[in-house]
Design an enzyme around this catalytic site. Structure first.
Site, PDB file in Angstrom:
ATOM      1  N   CYS A 166      -7.039  48.887  17.257  1.00 56.66           N
ATOM      2  CA  CYS A 166      -7.711  48.561  16.002  1.00 56.66           C
ATOM      3  C   CYS A 166      -7.129  49.433  14.902  1.00 56.66           C
ATOM      4  O   CYS A 166      -7.398  50.642  14.856  1.00 56.66           O
ATOM      5  CB  CYS A 166      -9.221  48.793  16.124  1.00 56.66           C
ATOM      6  SG  CYS A 166     -10.107  48.424  14.583  1.00 56.66           S
ATOM      7  N   ASP A 185     -29.062  51.180  -3.395  1.00 50.58           N
ATOM      8  CA  ASP A 185     -28.020  50.672  -2.505  1.00 50.58           C
ATOM      9  C   ASP A 185     -28.617  49.590  -1.613  1.00 50.58           C
ATOM     10  O   ASP A 185     -28.829  49.782  -0.410  1.00 50.58           O
ATOM     11  CB  ASP A 185     -27.449  51.813  -1.658  1.00 50.58           C
ATOM     12  CG  ASP A 185     -26.303  51.354  -0.763  1.00 50.58           C
ATOM     13  OD1 ASP A 185     -25.764  50.259  -1.000  1.00 50.58           O
ATOM     14  OD2 ASP A 185     -25.956  52.094   0.177  1.00 50.58           O
ATOM     15  N   CYS A 239     -22.596  45.958  -1.931  1.00 49.60           N
ATOM     16  CA  CYS A 239     -21.555  45.371  -1.077  1.00 49.60           C
ATOM     17  C   CYS A 239     -21.353  43.904  -1.419  1.00 49.60           C
ATOM     18  O   CYS A 239     -20.701  43.177  -0.669  1.00 49.60           O
ATOM     19  CB  CYS A 239     -21.916  45.533   0.393  1.00 49.60           C
ATOM     20  SG  CYS A 239     -23.478  44.749   0.863  1.00 49.60           S
ATOM     21  N   CYS A 269      -7.741  36.605  14.232  1.00 50.77           N
ATOM     22  CA  CYS A 269      -9.201  36.488  14.200  1.00 50.77           C
ATOM     23  C   CYS A 269      -9.764  36.557  12.781  1.00 50.77           C
ATOM     24  O   CYS A 269     -10.926  36.226  12.568  1.00 50.77           O
ATOM     25  CB  CYS A 269      -9.848  37.582  15.057  1.00 50.77           C
ATOM     26  SG  CYS A 269      -9.617  39.244  14.442  1.00 50.77           S
TER      27      CYS A 269
END
Length: 414
Positions: free
Chosen positions: A146, A346, A372, A68
């Protein structure tokens, strides 16, 4: 046409790249130094045969994750993988003409992620499937484990499937289950449920609530609207216990969050007042308030309300003032930031250009940029450097392990 390709480098999106006389060929899943045989179409390869494997190749932790594309780099040894992320940050900064000390990438341990978003679909036999979309496809790849998530989330997969079953009635419903592990249990927000034609009926809602209770979930919400709450989901930030709003934002990994917070707090020590911009529910605000008074701002009113609610649980802080404000449309001006000698920001992936442009006119001596997205960080960093700030150092943080995503913390001084 089938070709033999030598992988010369890794692209910024995590694809192996073969440099050929006809241009670069992108080979997802291949590693630098490998020789592969594959059919090339439009400069890309969908599958390949390894002729010579890299010494840095290791077995996949999860074949479903490999299929995936959620963890497309799990087959790469830790040392070169982490160094590649450091190099991506360096190259991104260099494109903006920026050079600085770039520390080694901070690793995040597997099985520690506290957030996961699972798509739910009904299989041919009527069984509810949870998983992720296949690479470059709408096909669902079922996952039953996971390797990156906290085991407490994995154990809850059957309960999440039972909740999803209640919403898989309308043929156009394509639920996504956003599960967050909090201090008081799992907080589940469901999105993607068809709401036209009346949406989920009372029977479906009742079935979902019953499934949530059976699974011991702390809260169940639909698009941020609470359906049932057995326990208030709470997260610890510094000395505070904060009630998290339904559908609210949290850093994905507590270990990565700690690495970012520690660097931000260390950078502003000695400051009297710090502005925490894009503060969310107080991830940085509460730890910062242990060393300085804090002015916090974020566009999400629910997050600001959660931050304020957490104030009563924390003792011995310097003080926090919080406000809901859209920092893109109404960035804080130098006048608004009067008295602040340090800033922590942030922002989301879009960066914080509008707010960054206000900082040169302040008397701030330290800016901590948490990001990010190295591209928008570098763009905003250019503004600060052009205004007289020095980019002291940058620390890449591998919050989303085995992926191409990179978090970072940058320290600016003047």
């Amino acid at each position: 046409m089938t070709q033999t390709l030598t992988i010369t480098r890794m692209g910024h999106q995590g694809d192996g790249i073969a440099d050929t006389p006809h241009g670069a060929v992108f080979v997802p899943g291949a590693l630098p130094g490998e020789v592969v045989r594959a059919e090339v179409k439009d400069g890309r390869v969908e599958s390949f045969e390894i002729i010579e494997a890299s010494a840095d190749r290791r077995p996949n932790f999860s074949e479903a994750y490999a299929e995936c594309g959620v963890a497309p780099l799990q087959h790469w040894a830790d040392a070169p993988y982490l160094e590649w992320k450091r190099d991506v940050v360096a190259h991104t900064l260099k494109r903006e003409g920026l050079e600085t000390e770039i520390e080694a990438t901070v690793a995040t341990p597997p099985a520690t992620r506290r957030r996961i978003a699972l798509h739910a679909r009904r299989g041919p036999n009527g069984r509810v499937l949870l998983g992720f979309k296949a690479r470059r496809s709408w096909r669902l790849v079922e996952v039953r484990d996971c390797p990156v998530s906290d085991p407490a989330l994995v154990v809850a997969f059957p309960a999440l499937a039972r909740v999803a079953d209640a919403f898989l009635v309308h043929p156009k419903s394509a639920p996504t289950l956003h599960a967050t592990l909090t201090d008081t249990g799992i907080d589940l927000d469901v999105t993607g449920v068809e709401k036209r034609s009346g949406g989920p009926g009372a029977d479906q809602i009742a079935k979902a609530i019953a499934a949530a209770a059976e699974g011991g979930l702390a809260r169940l919400s639909l698009d941020g609207d609470t359906l049932v709450m057995e326990r208030q989901p709470r997260i610890t930030f510094g000395r505070a216990s904060v009630p998290i709003p339904a559908g609210g934002f949290l850093q994905a990994s507590p270990a990565a969050e700690q690495a970012m917070v520690e660097r931000a707090v260390a950078a502003v020590k000695g400051s009297k007042k710090v502005a925490d911009l894009f503060c969310g529910a107080g991830t940085f605000s509460f730890p910062l308030a242990e060393v300085a008074s804090v002015m916090a701002a974020d566009s999400a009113a629910s997050s600001i309300a959660a931050l304020k609610a957490g104030l009563s649980t924390a003792q011995g802080l310097k003080g926090i003032e919080a406000q809901a404000r859209d920092l893109f449309r109404r960035p804080l001006s130098p006048y608004d930031l009067k008295g602040c000698d340090a800033i922590v920001m942030d922002p989301p992936r879009a960066g914080a250009l509008e707010q960054t442009q206000q900082l040169p006119g302040t008397k701030v001596h330290t800016v901590v940029g948490v990001s990010c997205n190295p591209q928008t960080f570098a763009r905003d960093a250019r503004v600060l450097v052009d205004a007289g700030f020095t980019l002291e150092k940058v620390t890449p943080i591998d919050q989303f392990i085995w992926s191409s995503h990179i978090e970072l913390v940058g320290i600016f001084r003047r």
